[in-house]
Design a protein around this motif. Sequence first.
Motif, mmCIF file in Angstrom:
data_model
loop_
_atom_site.group_PDB
_atom_site.id
_atom_site.type_symbol
_atom_site.label_atom_id
_atom_site.label_comp_id
_atom_site.label_asym_id
_atom_site.label_seq_id
_atom_site.Cartn_x
_atom_site.Cartn_y
_atom_site.Cartn_z
ATOM 1 N N PHE A 141 0.830 -1.204 0.000
ATOM 2 C CA PHE A 141 0.000 0.000 0.000
ATOM 3 C C PHE A 141 0.868 1.260 0.000
ATOM 4 O O PHE A 141 0.481 2.287 -0.561
ATOM 5 N N HIS A 142 2.057 1.198 0.628
ATOM 6 C CA HIS A 142 2.968 2.343 0.597
ATOM 7 C C HIS A 142 3.343 2.698 -0.843
ATOM 8 O O HIS A 142 3.459 3.873 -1.193
ATOM 9 N N ARG A 143 3.539 1.681 -1.662
ATOM 10 C CA ARG A 143 4.058 1.892 -3.016
ATOM 11 C C ARG A 143 2.976 2.196 -4.042
ATOM 12 O O ARG A 143 3.292 2.533 -5.187
ATOM 13 N N HIS A 144 1.723 2.078 -3.683
ATOM 14 C CA HIS A 144 0.655 2.228 -4.674
ATOM 15 C C HIS A 144 0.556 3.682 -5.138
ATOM 16 O O HIS A 144 0.560 4.604 -4.321
ATOM 17 N N PRO A 145 0.475 3.914 -6.458
ATOM 18 C CA PRO A 145 0.435 5.301 -6.969
ATOM 19 C C PRO A 145 -0.815 6.063 -6.540
ATOM 20 O O PRO A 145 -0.765 7.279 -6.340
ATOM 21 N N GLU A 146 -1.970 5.394 -6.421
ATOM 22 C CA GLU A 146 -3.193 6.043 -5.938
ATOM 23 C C GLU A 146 -3.178 5.997 -4.410
ATOM 24 O O GLU A 146 -3.968 5.308 -3.770
ATOM 25 N N TRP A 147 -2.281 6.775 -3.812
ATOM 26 C CA TRP A 147 -1.996 6.599 -2.403
ATOM 27 C C TRP A 147 -3.155 7.016 -1.499
ATOM 28 O O TRP A 147 -3.356 6.439 -0.429
ATOM 29 N N ARG A 148 -3.937 8.029 -1.903
ATOM 30 C CA ARG A 148 -5.060 8.442 -1.055
ATOM 31 C C ARG A 148 -6.117 7.334 -0.988
ATOM 32 O O ARG A 148 -6.631 7.002 0.084
ATOM 33 N N THR A 149 -6.452 6.782 -2.156
ATOM 34 C CA THR A 149 -7.417 5.686 -2.192
ATOM 35 C C THR A 149 -6.878 4.477 -1.436
ATOM 36 O O THR A 149 -7.596 3.822 -0.672
ATOM 37 N N ALA A 150 -5.600 4.176 -1.650
ATOM 38 C CA ALA A 150 -4.981 3.033 -0.983
ATOM 39 C C ALA A 150 -4.974 3.219 0.531
ATOM 40 O O ALA A 150 -5.213 2.271 1.288
ATOM 41 N N ALA A 151 -4.720 4.446 0.984
ATOM 42 C CA ALA A 151 -4.679 4.704 2.427
ATOM 43 C C ALA A 151 -6.054 4.494 3.054
ATOM 44 O O ALA A 151 -6.172 3.920 4.147
ATOM 45 N N HIS A 152 -7.098 4.964 2.374
ATOM 46 C CA HIS A 152 -8.449 4.795 2.910
ATOM 47 C C HIS A 152 -8.831 3.315 2.947
ATOM 48 O O HIS A 152 -9.388 2.825 3.943
#
Length: 357
Positions: A35-46
């Motif tokens: 999840f740290h590396r995912h480019p859509e970090w806001r969506t991934a964080a939620h």
Amino acid sequence: MPRPKSRLIWLRRTTNQALLTDLADGTLPLTHEAFHRHPEWRTAAHLRDLLMACGLLPERDGRLLRFESRLHRRLTELADHPHHQTLEHFATWHQLPKLRARATRKPLTDSAGNHAAQQFNRAHEFLTWLHQNQSALAQLTQAHLDRWHATHPSHEQRSLRGFLTWATSTGRAPRHLSLPRLHITEGRRLTQHRRLELLRRVLDETAGPVPARAAASLMLLYAQPASRLVQLTTDDVLREDNDVLIRLGDPPTPVPAPFSDLLLRAKNASTDNGSTASWLFPSRAGRPLHSRSLADQVRRMGIPGAAGRVAALRQLVLQAPAPVIAQALGFHDKTTTQLAAQAGGAWNRYAPDDHRQ
């Protein structure tokens, strides 16, 4: 969920569907690091918050996760920076171990994560400045340090301190350098009369929502910052016979009426929102409200949070020994002792009746 329609709308978004598809087919491993590396970090964080709330990802400190994710993005952005390796070593060998160790003892505060981020940003700016001046960290001179401090504001000087101390102690910068002394300015004081006026405003039903008013009362009564308030759970609000207590330290602190009623209403409101975690000031996905959001709500009511907390602490140390106040409210002894001295000396110089709230 309390509002299933909003989650169904969230599921219809293309980016969210793609993220879930990657999880389903194994393209995205079900790990915090992925999840740290995912480019859509806001969506991934939620989504990561939701997965932790459901028990599908191991529970970890949310603020530590946000810092790790932000650090990964920053280091990726700075891959071509001439001092990239130094920045990476500072962050991964110095900052992250300190934050992780702190998170094992108690939840991180927003200020801890923000302070670490500011330290990294100042280190990046300082190393960029050195490069522009055709110098390296190993060639840093006293003249360089003095010139940088003379041309930058005090808050940036404080943020850079951690990096400079680390660089000199590890031999990356000359050890003989002397860091300029920092000047600490004191903000405007809030009088006791004004503090009592603000406490009366908190009781006004038109002043703001119940949770924000309850938070403001804890700031003005017990000097609690928003970063600590958002870590409180509903279990920290206690009922003993006809008394209401709040667990800020040891022992729990009695809450006087009518502020006790306000706190109980905030507790009931947080229980009714359907959150899987019993945060006293909850947000979405079973997480606590962000401290900045809570501080903004209090500020919109016209309550100066920082000045109000200092005024409350100054008043409290006039009524009891500083170590007792520190233990009951969860503060460090030095904080209350210094304020006791600034407030006019030892607490027992005053008659108790002279300083009742």
